[in-house]
Scaffold this motif. Structure first.
Motif, short mmCIF file in Angstrom:
data_model
loop_
_atom_site.label_atom_id
_atom_site.label_comp_id
_atom_site.label_asym_id
_atom_site.label_seq_id
_atom_site.Cartn_x
_atom_site.Cartn_y
_atom_site.Cartn_z
N LYS A 128 2.35 -9.05 -29.02
CA LYS A 128 3.45 -9.56 -29.86
C LYS A 128 4.82 -9.01 -29.46
O LYS A 128 5.82 -9.28 -30.12
CB LYS A 128 3.17 -9.21 -31.33
CG LYS A 128 1.95 -9.92 -31.91
CD LYS A 128 2.05 -9.99 -33.42
CE LYS A 128 0.92 -10.80 -34.02
NZ LYS A 128 -0.36 -10.03 -34.10
N SER A 129 4.86 -8.22 -28.38
CA SER A 129 6.14 -7.62 -27.97
C SER A 129 6.74 -8.35 -26.77
O SER A 129 6.01 -8.82 -25.90
CB SER A 129 5.94 -6.14 -27.60
OG SER A 129 5.59 -5.42 -28.75
N ASP A 130 8.09 -8.40 -26.75
CA ASP A 130 8.79 -9.01 -25.60
C ASP A 130 9.18 -7.94 -24.60
O ASP A 130 9.39 -8.21 -23.43
CB ASP A 130 10.07 -9.70 -26.07
CG ASP A 130 9.78 -10.68 -27.19
OD1 ASP A 130 8.87 -11.49 -27.02
OD2 ASP A 130 10.46 -10.60 -28.24
N VAL A 131 9.35 -6.71 -25.10
CA VAL A 131 9.81 -5.61 -24.25
C VAL A 131 8.89 -4.41 -24.47
O VAL A 131 8.50 -4.13 -25.61
CB VAL A 131 11.27 -5.22 -24.60
CG1 VAL A 131 11.77 -4.11 -23.69
CG2 VAL A 131 12.19 -6.43 -24.54
N ILE A 132 8.57 -3.71 -23.38
CA ILE A 132 7.71 -2.53 -23.45
C ILE A 132 8.44 -1.37 -22.78
O ILE A 132 9.03 -1.55 -21.71
CB ILE A 132 6.35 -2.80 -22.72
CG1 ILE A 132 5.47 -3.75 -23.57
CG2 ILE A 132 5.54 -1.52 -22.53
CD1 ILE A 132 5.79 -5.17 -23.57
N THR A 133 8.44 -0.20 -23.42
CA THR A 133 9.01 0.97 -22.76
C THR A 133 7.88 1.95 -22.45
O THR A 133 6.93 2.09 -23.23
CB THR A 133 10.05 1.70 -23.65
OG1 THR A 133 9.36 2.30 -24.76
CG2 THR A 133 11.13 0.76 -24.16
N VAL A 255 17.22 4.72 -23.38
CA VAL A 255 16.10 3.81 -23.08
C VAL A 255 15.85 2.88 -24.27
O VAL A 255 15.69 1.67 -24.11
CB VAL A 255 14.83 4.62 -22.73
CG1 VAL A 255 13.59 3.73 -22.73
CG2 VAL A 255 15.00 5.30 -21.38
N ALA A 256 15.85 3.45 -25.47
CA ALA A 256 15.63 2.65 -26.69
C ALA A 256 16.69 1.56 -26.79
O ALA A 256 16.37 0.39 -27.05
CB ALA A 256 15.70 3.56 -27.92
N ALA A 257 17.94 1.93 -26.55
CA ALA A 257 19.04 0.96 -26.69
C ALA A 257 18.94 -0.13 -25.63
O ALA A 257 19.23 -1.30 -25.92
CB ALA A 257 20.38 1.69 -26.60
N PHE A 258 18.53 0.21 -24.42
CA PHE A 258 18.34 -0.84 -23.41
C PHE A 258 17.19 -1.77 -23.80
O PHE A 258 17.26 -2.97 -23.56
CB PHE A 258 18.11 -0.23 -22.02
CG PHE A 258 19.38 -0.03 -21.26
CD1 PHE A 258 20.04 -1.11 -20.66
CD2 PHE A 258 19.95 1.23 -21.16
CE1 PHE A 258 21.24 -0.92 -19.98
CE2 PHE A 258 21.15 1.42 -20.48
CZ PHE A 258 21.80 0.34 -19.89
N ALA A 259 16.14 -1.21 -24.39
CA ALA A 259 15.02 -2.06 -24.83
C ALA A 259 15.52 -3.05 -25.90
O ALA A 259 15.19 -4.24 -25.87
CB ALA A 259 13.89 -1.20 -25.39
N VAL A 260 16.35 -2.54 -26.82
CA VAL A 260 16.92 -3.40 -27.86
C VAL A 260 17.82 -4.45 -27.22
O VAL A 260 17.77 -5.63 -27.59
CB VAL A 260 17.69 -2.53 -28.90
CG1 VAL A 260 18.52 -3.38 -29.84
CG2 VAL A 260 16.70 -1.66 -29.68
N GLY A 261 18.62 -4.03 -26.24
CA GLY A 261 19.51 -4.96 -25.54
C GLY A 261 18.73 -6.07 -24.84
O GLY A 261 19.12 -7.24 -24.90
N LEU A 262 17.61 -5.71 -24.23
CA LEU A 262 16.76 -6.72 -23.56
C LEU A 262 16.16 -7.65 -24.60
O LEU A 262 16.14 -8.87 -24.43
CB LEU A 262 15.62 -6.05 -22.77
CG LEU A 262 15.94 -5.37 -21.44
CD1 LEU A 262 14.67 -4.73 -20.88
CD2 LEU A 262 16.53 -6.34 -20.42
N ALA A 263 15.67 -7.08 -25.70
CA ALA A 263 15.04 -7.90 -26.75
C ALA A 263 16.05 -8.88 -27.35
O ALA A 263 15.68 -9.98 -27.76
CB ALA A 263 14.46 -7.00 -27.84
N ARG A 264 17.33 -8.46 -27.40
CA ARG A 264 18.37 -9.33 -27.98
C ARG A 264 19.04 -10.20 -26.93
O ARG A 264 20.02 -10.89 -27.23
CB ARG A 264 19.43 -8.46 -28.68
CG ARG A 264 18.89 -7.77 -29.91
CD ARG A 264 19.95 -6.87 -30.57
NE ARG A 264 19.35 -6.16 -31.70
CZ ARG A 264 19.91 -5.12 -32.30
NH1 ARG A 264 21.08 -4.67 -31.89
NH2 ARG A 264 19.29 -4.53 -33.31
N ASN A 265 18.56 -10.11 -25.68
CA ASN A 265 19.14 -10.88 -24.57
C ASN A 265 20.64 -10.67 -24.42
O ASN A 265 21.39 -11.62 -24.17
CB ASN A 265 18.86 -12.38 -24.75
CG ASN A 265 17.48 -12.72 -24.23
OD1 ASN A 265 17.10 -12.27 -23.14
ND2 ASN A 265 16.73 -13.47 -25.01
#
Ligand SMILES: Nc1ncnc2c1ncn2[C@@H]1O[C@H](COP(=O)(O)OP(=O)(O)OP(=O)(O)O)[C@@H](O)[C@H]1O
Ligand SMILES: [Mg+2]
Length: 308
Positions: A128-133, A255-265
């Motif tokens: 269910k995830s679009d981004v994985i860290t 890293v968390a913020a980049f994951a959020v950035g990727l998830a929000r395109n």
């Protein structure tokens, strides 16, 4: 949703003392316990950013159950593989001069059966995830190619993956071409077997890494911000000058913020500005891997982004 992978989870204990004196009895003034291991710091920050997060990895024994209790209290969802051995404890001693002395236990080895259990269900856990860290060290027994395996599984599913680790795990992991890596200067040096003496050499090193097939190479530079290299451009993002109270967990916040950035395109420049504002805001709070939204918003407008 974003999944964070933490193979080497820990109970992070933070001791506040007056002065650290080896060979003497130390009375602890204040003791706090948090779910630790770099990936769990990442999970906490993702939640603070307002995104849904699921934590996975290994936990074991009573200590592992305690980690799950702490995560439940923080309303962070989890789906761990359970191991027979106890989850480790790490201790961070903070003295009145703001020195931090860390004791990091290596963690107990994972058995082949436990590893296979985790690998077997990993694809379903990230469904269910679009981004994985993927963050931090790994326990003994999993092999140095473990992150390369996980990155490959994520990419086969058409999802995005950020890898933040060091040493052999990073060297092997980049062979599977994660979407983003976030080494610091020392990690770039170790990865390329070079010594980076100036900014030009650093940009050059980051470009070489990008050309290995990594979409975005982010080199974090502490108070100097971060370098971001894509196929098309090189950016340097810089926070304003701050008076940090605790810089531990800054890399994880980034890293968390980049994951959020990727998830929000988000567009690349906005992603960099957001990641610097989150990680810089993390240095202004005592808690590792935490920030105040008010600080972040103030900082966001003060970050400078230069396209080189
Ligand atoms: N003193 C500081 N002032 C402002 N921002 C900072 C400071 N230290 C860190 N940051 C922010 O946090 C980001 C990541 O920090 P850093 O480069 O120290 O990561 P790291 O070496 O991976 O740290 P970690 O030990 O958490 O893995 C930086 O790019 C910057 O945006
Ligand atoms: Mg780091």
């Amino acid at each position: 949703m974003i999944t964070t992978v933490t193979l080497n989870v820990a109970i992070d204990k933070s001791y506040v003392i007056d002065e650290l004196k080896p060979g003497q009895v130390m009375r602890v003034q204040q003791c706090t316990k948090t779910p630790g291991g770099k990936g769990l710091n990442v999970a906490r920050v993702i939640k603070l950013c307002g995104e849904e997060v699921l934590a996975t990895g290994f936990v074991g024994g009573h200590a592992g159950a305690y980690i799950e209790d702490l995560l439940r209290e923080q309303q962070i969802r989890f789906d761990f593989s359970h191991t027979a051995q106890e989850t480790r404890t790490c201790i961070n001693i903070l003295d009145s001069n703001w020195n931090s002395t860390e004791f990091l236990e290596p963690g107990e080895p994972v058995t082949e059966a436990e590893l296979q259990d985790f690998l077997g269900k990993f694809a379903a856990v990230i469904e269910k995830s679009d981004v994985i860290t993927i963050s931090g060290s790994a326990p003994k027994g999993v092999g140095t190619d473990i992150y390369a395996k996980l990155v490959s599984i994520v990419k086969e599913k058409g999802k995005k993956v950020i890898l933040d680790t060091s040493g052999g795990l990073l060297k092997e992991g980049i062979k599977a071409c994660p979407t983003i890596i976030k080494p610091n200067r020392e990690e770039v040096e170790a990865l390329l077997n070079i010594s980076v003496d100036d900014f030009v050499a650093l940009v050059d090193g980051a470009k070489r890494l990008q050309q290995k097939g990594i979409e975005m190479v982010v080199v974090s530079l502490g108070k100097e911000g971060a370098l971001l290299v894509t196929e098309d451009a090189v950016y340097h993002g810089k926070p304003p000058k701050l008076n940090p109270v605790n810089t531990v967990g800054s890399g994880d916040s980034m890293v968390a913020a980049f994951a959020v950035g990727l998830a929000r395109n988000l567009p690349v420049e906005d992603m960099l500005r957001y990641a610097i504002s989150v990680s810089a805001a993390n240095t202004l709070t005592m808690t590792t891997g935490s920030f105040k939204e008010e600080d972040r918003q103030n900082l966001y407008h003060q970050v400078t982004i230069n396209r080189l």
